[in-house]
Every structure is written in C-alpha cells, then in structure tokens.
Design a protein around this motif. Structure first.
Motif, PDB file in Angstrom:
ATOM      1  N   ARG A  30       0.811  -1.223   0.000  1.00 28.88           N
ATOM      2  CA  ARG A  30       0.000   0.000   0.000  1.00 28.88           C
ATOM      3  C   ARG A  30       0.842   1.269   0.000  1.00 28.88           C
ATOM      4  NH1 ARG A  30      -4.247  -1.732   4.827  1.00 28.88           N
ATOM      5  NH2 ARG A  30      -5.001  -3.671   3.854  1.00 28.88           N
ATOM      6  N   ASN A  31       2.131   1.121  -0.173  1.00 27.59           N
ATOM      7  CA  ASN A  31       3.023   2.280  -0.107  1.00 27.59           C
ATOM      8  C   ASN A  31       3.006   3.038  -1.427  1.00 27.59           C
ATOM      9  OD1 ASN A  31       5.525   3.932   0.079  1.00 27.59           O
ATOM     10  ND2 ASN A  31       5.796   2.769   1.971  1.00 27.59           N
ATOM     11  N   ASP A  32       2.773   4.346  -1.352  1.00 27.36           N
ATOM     12  CA  ASP A  32       2.708   5.168  -2.565  1.00 27.36           C
ATOM     13  C   ASP A  32       4.029   5.171  -3.336  1.00 27.36           C
ATOM     14  OD1 ASP A  32       0.104   5.803  -1.984  1.00 27.36           O
ATOM     15  OD2 ASP A  32       0.587   7.739  -1.054  1.00 27.36           O
ATOM     16  N   LYS A 278       5.369  13.530  11.999  1.00 29.32           N
ATOM     17  CA  LYS A 278       5.786  13.765  10.613  1.00 29.32           C
ATOM     18  C   LYS A 278       4.973  12.915   9.656  1.00 29.32           C
ATOM     19  CE  LYS A 278      10.618  14.148  12.183  1.00 29.32           C
ATOM     20  NZ  LYS A 278      11.986  13.570  12.015  1.00 29.32           N
ATOM     21  N   GLU A 279       4.816  13.426   8.422  1.00 30.91           N
ATOM     22  CA  GLU A 279       4.224  12.616   7.360  1.00 30.91           C
ATOM     23  C   GLU A 279       5.237  11.558   6.931  1.00 30.91           C
ATOM     24  OE1 GLU A 279       3.207  15.329   4.280  1.00 30.91           O
ATOM     25  OE2 GLU A 279       1.333  15.951   5.237  1.00 30.91           O
ATOM     26  N   VAL A 280       4.760  10.357   6.604  1.00 36.78           N
ATOM     27  CA  VAL A 280       5.680   9.267   6.275  1.00 36.78           C
ATOM     28  C   VAL A 280       6.482   9.561   5.012  1.00 36.78           C
ATOM     29  CG1 VAL A 280       4.382   7.472   7.455  1.00 36.78           C
ATOM     30  CG2 VAL A 280       3.864   7.980   5.062  1.00 36.78           C
ATOM     31  N   HIS A 281       5.906  10.336   4.078  1.00 33.88           N
ATOM     32  CA  HIS A 281       6.622  10.708   2.861  1.00 33.88           C
ATOM     33  C   HIS A 281       6.933  12.197   2.839  1.00 33.88           C
ATOM     34  CE1 HIS A 281       6.688   6.884   0.843  1.00 33.88           C
ATOM     35  NE2 HIS A 281       5.384   6.728   0.994  1.00 33.88           N
ATOM     36  N   ASP A 311      -2.394   6.348   8.951  1.00 29.43           N
ATOM     37  CA  ASP A 311      -1.296   5.660   8.278  1.00 29.43           C
ATOM     38  C   ASP A 311      -0.355   6.616   7.566  1.00 29.43           C
ATOM     39  OD1 ASP A 311      -3.317   6.328   6.510  1.00 29.43           O
ATOM     40  OD2 ASP A 311      -2.922   4.652   5.155  1.00 29.43           O
ATOM     41  N   ASN A 312      -0.703   7.899   7.522  1.00 28.76           N
ATOM     42  CA  ASN A 312       0.138   8.896   6.856  1.00 28.76           C
ATOM     43  C   ASN A 312       1.163   9.524   7.800  1.00 28.76           C
ATOM     44  OD1 ASN A 312       0.720  10.427   4.427  1.00 28.76           O
ATOM     45  ND2 ASN A 312      -0.155  12.212   5.454  1.00 28.76           N
ATOM     46  N   TYR A 313       1.180   9.081   9.075  1.00 24.85           N
ATOM     47  CA  TYR A 313       2.020   9.770  10.058  1.00 24.85           C
ATOM     48  C   TYR A 313       2.787   8.799  10.952  1.00 24.85           C
ATOM     49  CZ  TYR A 313      -0.740  13.861   8.771  1.00 24.85           C
ATOM     50  OH  TYR A 313      -1.354  14.865   8.070  1.00 24.85           O
ATOM     51  N   ILE A 314       3.943   9.296  11.413  1.00 27.29           N
ATOM     52  CA  ILE A 314       4.682   8.661  12.510  1.00 27.29           C
ATOM     53  C   ILE A 314       4.948   9.753  13.545  1.00 27.29           C
ATOM     54  CG2 ILE A 314       5.751   6.859  11.119  1.00 27.29           C
ATOM     55  CD1 ILE A 314       7.948   9.705  12.255  1.00 27.29           C
TER      56      ILE A 314
END
Length: 385
Positions: A30-32, A278-281, A311-314
């Motif tokens: 599912r990773n962009d 932070k956003e993952v990307h 799922d967009n953040y850590i």
C-alpha cells in the motif's frame, strides 16, 4: 547503505523480509512509493541508491542517532562544497595548521561512481556519457543541479533536451542527438516518464522506463527507491540492517510510533504536546507538528488530521539536539543542528564523503533545520587521523 540496497532489491524481487515476518506486507503493497514497474527488474550493477544522505543528530556526549534516510534524491551537497570554498577563502591560515580532510573532490568522485554504474549498453565506450536531469530554473534546488553538472563535467539537461532514439535516451547537441549512458535525475518518480507514470508530466522523457528496463541507461537513483525514505519503514531499519548484514546497527534509530497501529495512535493523540509528528513521505520540514512549540489550536487541528489518515504519520519524541554557535544580533548564540553525510555507491565500492551538510536552525529554540524552512548551513570538518 548496503542494507538499503539489499532491502530494495528484496522488495522488488522475492520479498524474503516480508515472508520472514520482519516487515508487514501492507507496508509495502500500500506504499505510494512502491513502483509495480520495478518488480522483477534489477538496475545495472544491482545498485538502487547511487547517492545516499543519512541525517544524524547528537543528543548527548557520544550519543548519536539516525534521524532519517534520504535514498531518493538527497540534496544539499552543493552547500557542503560552497561552505568549504568560502571558509578556505576567508580563513586560509586555519586550513594551513589544522589537518582537515578535503571535500572538494566530491564531484570527481560522484562522476567516477556514476560512470562505474553505467549500463551494458555503454560497454566498449571510452567514457560513459553522464547527464543531470533538472526540472528547470524554477526548481528550488536548481542551483545545485547546475553546480554539480558543471563540477562533474556533465551535461545539464531538461526534458525538452531529451528523446528516445534507436532504443537509447539521447540528448540534443550541436552535432545532433548523442546517447546518454547515466542520467542523474533530480526529478521525482511520478514525473519521470509520462508514458509510464503521470501522463501530464512535462518534466520527464516519454519512453525512458522502456529504455531503462531494456538495459539502455542507468537512472540514479533508481525509480522506486523512495520507499526506503518512508518514515514508517525507517522504524524497521534496525531489523533490516540485522536481516541483511547479520550485524547490529552501530547507530540507534530514534524511538518511533507508527500511527497506523491503534495502540500507537492512541498514545500519540494523548501526548501530542510532547511529540514531533511527521508525514511518512514528508520532506523539507513540511506537514509536521512540533508539539512543544505548537499552540493548543494547532494541536487540535493536527489531531483531526491524525484521526482522518493515521497511516500517513509517525511520531517521535522531541529530541534535545546539539547546538553550534552562530552570529546573532546580540552576538554568539547557540542554534540546533543535524548532519547529513553523503555516501556514493557503485557496483565496485561505497565511498563516504569526509564531511557533509551541517544544517542549522537559525531561529532561537527552533528544531527545524531545513533550508526550505529558513535553516542555514555550516562547513563540516573531519580531521585526518
């Protein structure tokens, strides 16, 4: 760096790390940044990450952490070179008495490393042809693109300068179109080939992915490497290093909560005022929250973003980063810093630059060192043994 390359090869081939239970399948599938077009394909020489920048922070005496990995298109090396040139011009006596290792040969080393990564189509060529692909003059890093091309003796090209000719990517010259062996691209994956990715892209070369997969050109860094920049993947890097090298990482990661996991999300939401999210990307310091310096309204707004797309953040603890002195209006003052050393990877060797990009937060108390957020840079010294 070796583990990064092995990891990228694995996920685009056998995915042994997933089957071994060291990484969830959905984190890849599912990773962009995961490119289906790279599945089953190995870049020339087996190198995915030709240039790598690893961000390091110091949080105490002899206490260092890896903050994040930059395996897609790490930037900032031109500032490292310009800072050293400026320092040598202003303070030549310092360099006459202190054994500082040189960084000025980085462009030559980069050109040599890229040449060693040339594709099979370059076999027999006296000298592989290298070009730097830039989005153009309006890109924020255009100075670096032009500077590196000039220092390497490579051609600086835009999409309009390139086309596919007889199964090769060729650049326009005064003597017609000349084939390119290695393309150091500073264009994101999505814009690289409008026939394969974003059809509206005017920054890429139609058909370049077909040439690439046929072995007609080396693209540095390889498409699909962005998955190694993913900040959720970063949280697994100690396991990834152990899995592919059999060794314990020398440097620790920063403790990281993956907000895609319900328990971690609950903890992060309950402690937002103390954490960095932070956003993952994300990159450039954008799309992040620094809890201790944010208002209650900003924290509430960010909490809604977390609940909508966890799922967009850590999240990570707020670190007490080391400081260096800078000249402020009131005189010398401390400012927080991090360090990005650069590694060059070819099929033959890995070279670590004896220096790097030291980024400085110019505002008092700020932990954001990114140049896009007003950060500065400093010359970085590595002394001879």
């Amino acid at each position: 760096v070796k583990a990064l390359n092995a990891f990228l090869h694995d996920i685009y081939h056998k995915q042994e790390i997933v089957r071994a239970g060291r990484l969830p399948l959905q984190m890849i599938a599912r990773n962009d940044a995961f490119l289906q077009q790279m599945v089953g394909f190995s870049p020339p020489g087996g190198v995915y990450t030709h240039i790598v920048g690893i961000d390091l922070v110091r949080t105490g005496p002899d206490e260092f952490h890896v903050l994040e990995d930059n395996a897609r298109t790490p930037s900032g090396v031109s500032y490292m070179l310009e800072n050293r040139e400026t320092m040598m011009a202003m303070f030549p006596d310092l360099f006459a008495h202190i054994p500082v290792r040189p960084v000025q040969d980085y462009p030559r080393q980069l050109a040599a490393s890229l040449a060693r990564s040339a594709p099979p189509a370059a076999a027999g060529s006296a000298e592989p042809v290298i070009a730097v692909l830039t989005p153009g003059i309006y890109n924020s890093a255009y100075f670096e693109h032009a500077f590196l091309a000039d220092q390497m003796g490579a051609e600086l090209v835009e999409a309009s300068d390139l086309r596919v000719v007889d199964g090769r990517v060729a650049m326009r010259t005064t003597r017609g179109y000349q084939p390119i062996d290695v393309l150091y691209r500073r264009v994101d994956d999505d814009f690289l080939d409008p026939l394969t990715f974003n059809p509206a892209s005017m920054l890429g070369v139609p058909g370049i992915m077909d040439v690439y997969r046929a072995g007609g050109i080396t693209i540095a860094n390889a498409p699909g490497t962005g998955i190694a920049d993913d900040k959720a993947i970063y949280s697994y890097m100690p396991d990834i290093v152990r899995f592919y090298t059999g060794e314990k990482p020398i440097l620790d990661n920063v403790q990281t909560w993956r907000c895609s996991e319900p328990d971690s999300l609950a903890y992060v939401l309950a402690n937002l005022k103390d954490l960095v999210v932070k956003e993952v990307h994300g990159s450039g310091g954008y799309g992040m929250l620094i809890g201790p310096t944010s208002t209650k309204a900003e924290i509430r707004t960010f909490a809604e973003k977390l609940r909508a797309r966890p799922d967009n953040y850590i999240a990570q603890p707020t670190l007490a980063l080391s400081t260096v002195p800078v000249f402020a209006k009131a005189g010398l003052a401390p400012r927080h810093v991090d360090l990005r050393p650069f590694a060059l990877v070819s099929p033959r060797e890995i070279c670590i630059t004896p220096g790097g990009l030291t980024r400085v937060a110019m505002r008092k108390g700020s932990l954001v060192v990114n140049s896009s957020q007003g950060g500065g840079t400093k010359d970085t010294w590595v002394l001879e043994d």
